[in-house]
Design a protein around this motif. Sequence first.
Motif, PDB file in Angstrom:
ATOM      1  N   TYR A  73      -4.198 -20.080  -5.368  1.00  0.00           N
ATOM      2  CA  TYR A  73      -3.755 -19.595  -4.059  1.00  0.00           C
ATOM      3  C   TYR A  73      -3.007 -18.273  -4.202  1.00  0.00           C
ATOM      4  O   TYR A  73      -3.230 -17.339  -3.428  1.00  0.00           O
ATOM      5  CB  TYR A  73      -2.872 -20.623  -3.360  1.00  0.00           C
ATOM      6  CG  TYR A  73      -2.272 -20.081  -2.091  1.00  0.00           C
ATOM      7  CD1 TYR A  73      -3.060 -19.897  -0.958  1.00  0.00           C
ATOM      8  CD2 TYR A  73      -0.941 -19.702  -2.026  1.00  0.00           C
ATOM      9  CE1 TYR A  73      -2.536 -19.378   0.209  1.00  0.00           C
ATOM     10  CE2 TYR A  73      -0.404 -19.175  -0.868  1.00  0.00           C
ATOM     11  CZ  TYR A  73      -1.200 -19.012   0.246  1.00  0.00           C
ATOM     12  OH  TYR A  73      -0.677 -18.479   1.390  1.00  0.00           O
ATOM     13  N   ARG A  74      -2.134 -18.193  -5.208  1.00  0.00           N
ATOM     14  CA  ARG A  74      -1.365 -16.964  -5.424  1.00  0.00           C
ATOM     15  C   ARG A  74      -2.299 -15.783  -5.694  1.00  0.00           C
ATOM     16  O   ARG A  74      -2.146 -14.711  -5.099  1.00  0.00           O
ATOM     17  CB  ARG A  74      -0.400 -17.148  -6.600  1.00  0.00           C
ATOM     18  CG  ARG A  74       0.494 -15.943  -6.862  1.00  0.00           C
ATOM     19  CD  ARG A  74       1.330 -16.135  -8.124  1.00  0.00           C
ATOM     20  NE  ARG A  74       0.506 -16.254  -9.309  1.00  0.00           N
ATOM     21  CZ  ARG A  74       0.042 -15.201 -10.009  1.00  0.00           C
ATOM     22  NH1 ARG A  74       0.317 -13.977  -9.615  1.00  0.00           N
ATOM     23  NH2 ARG A  74      -0.683 -15.391 -11.084  1.00  0.00           N
ATOM     24  N   LEU A  75      -3.293 -15.985  -6.548  1.00  0.00           N
ATOM     25  CA  LEU A  75      -4.250 -14.911  -6.841  1.00  0.00           C
ATOM     26  C   LEU A  75      -5.059 -14.535  -5.601  1.00  0.00           C
ATOM     27  O   LEU A  75      -5.291 -13.351  -5.349  1.00  0.00           O
ATOM     28  CB  LEU A  75      -5.189 -15.335  -7.963  1.00  0.00           C
ATOM     29  CG  LEU A  75      -4.591 -15.421  -9.360  1.00  0.00           C
ATOM     30  CD1 LEU A  75      -5.612 -15.966 -10.334  1.00  0.00           C
ATOM     31  CD2 LEU A  75      -4.085 -14.068  -9.805  1.00  0.00           C
ATOM     32  N   GLY A  76      -5.481 -15.540  -4.848  1.00  0.00           N
ATOM     33  CA  GLY A  76      -6.222 -15.264  -3.619  1.00  0.00           C
ATOM     34  C   GLY A  76      -5.391 -14.496  -2.610  1.00  0.00           C
ATOM     35  O   GLY A  76      -5.877 -13.578  -1.953  1.00  0.00           O
ATOM     36  N   ARG A  82      -3.851  -7.003  -1.058  1.00  0.00           N
ATOM     37  CA  ARG A  82      -4.279  -5.705  -1.605  1.00  0.00           C
ATOM     38  C   ARG A  82      -5.458  -5.137  -0.810  1.00  0.00           C
ATOM     39  O   ARG A  82      -5.488  -3.941  -0.515  1.00  0.00           O
ATOM     40  CB  ARG A  82      -4.690  -5.864  -3.073  1.00  0.00           C
ATOM     41  CG  ARG A  82      -3.588  -5.445  -4.017  1.00  0.00           C
ATOM     42  CD  ARG A  82      -4.079  -5.447  -5.449  1.00  0.00           C
ATOM     43  NE  ARG A  82      -3.737  -6.776  -5.942  1.00  0.00           N
ATOM     44  CZ  ARG A  82      -4.439  -7.472  -6.785  1.00  0.00           C
ATOM     45  NH1 ARG A  82      -5.568  -6.997  -7.265  1.00  0.00           N
ATOM     46  NH2 ARG A  82      -4.048  -8.661  -7.176  1.00  0.00           N
ATOM     47  N   HIS A  83      -6.390  -5.976  -0.458  1.00  0.00           N
ATOM     48  CA  HIS A  83      -7.548  -5.521   0.314  1.00  0.00           C
ATOM     49  C   HIS A  83      -7.116  -5.032   1.692  1.00  0.00           C
ATOM     50  O   HIS A  83      -7.591  -3.981   2.159  1.00  0.00           O
ATOM     51  CB  HIS A  83      -8.563  -6.666   0.454  1.00  0.00           C
ATOM     52  CG  HIS A  83      -9.723  -6.334   1.331  1.00  0.00           C
ATOM     53  ND1 HIS A  83     -10.737  -5.497   0.914  1.00  0.00           N
ATOM     54  CD2 HIS A  83     -10.017  -6.685   2.606  1.00  0.00           C
ATOM     55  CE1 HIS A  83     -11.612  -5.365   1.893  1.00  0.00           C
ATOM     56  NE2 HIS A  83     -11.210  -6.093   2.930  1.00  0.00           N
ATOM     57  N   SER A  89      -5.607  -2.516   7.472  1.00  0.00           N
ATOM     58  CA  SER A  89      -5.573  -3.534   8.516  1.00  0.00           C
ATOM     59  C   SER A  89      -4.399  -4.476   8.306  1.00  0.00           C
ATOM     60  O   SER A  89      -3.833  -4.559   7.233  1.00  0.00           O
ATOM     61  CB  SER A  89      -6.886  -4.337   8.514  1.00  0.00           C
ATOM     62  OG  SER A  89      -7.052  -4.977   7.278  1.00  0.00           O
ATOM     63  N   LYS A  90      -4.039  -5.179   9.372  1.00  0.00           N
ATOM     64  CA  LYS A  90      -2.911  -6.110   9.276  1.00  0.00           C
ATOM     65  C   LYS A  90      -3.394  -7.504   9.127  1.00  0.00           C
ATOM     66  O   LYS A  90      -4.383  -7.968   9.447  1.00  0.00           O
ATOM     67  CB  LYS A  90      -2.036  -6.004  10.503  1.00  0.00           C
ATOM     68  CG  LYS A  90      -1.218  -4.748  10.496  1.00  0.00           C
ATOM     69  CD  LYS A  90      -0.197  -4.825  11.582  1.00  0.00           C
ATOM     70  CE  LYS A  90       0.765  -3.668  11.457  1.00  0.00           C
ATOM     71  NZ  LYS A  90       1.856  -3.759  12.332  1.00  0.00           N
TER      72      LYS A  90
END
Length: 90
Positions: A73-76, A82-83, A89-90
């Motif tokens: 979850y943390r990596l996702g 970052r994306h 975008s928000k």
Amino acid sequence: MKPVHPYLVLLIAMVAPGSGHWAAGNIQRGVMFAWFMFILGWITWKLTPAEMSIFARLSGGLIVYGMSVLDAYRLGRLRWVRHRLAHGSK
């Protein structure tokens, strides 16, 4: 390419250990977590007496499973943020 939403990564990680890391874009880390989960689950199964509960007998693997879900979850989440920052975008 837009990354997978962090909540979906969390769900995938809870259902199939190691797959959440794959969804978050880090396959090697997912394989490592899955391998350690199975190995430590097997070790604690062999070292604990048969009278103990199944959760106690698999505790080594369950601990790694919990860490794997949180880490996926943390990596996702990091990839998602970052994306979004890179594309304004928000």
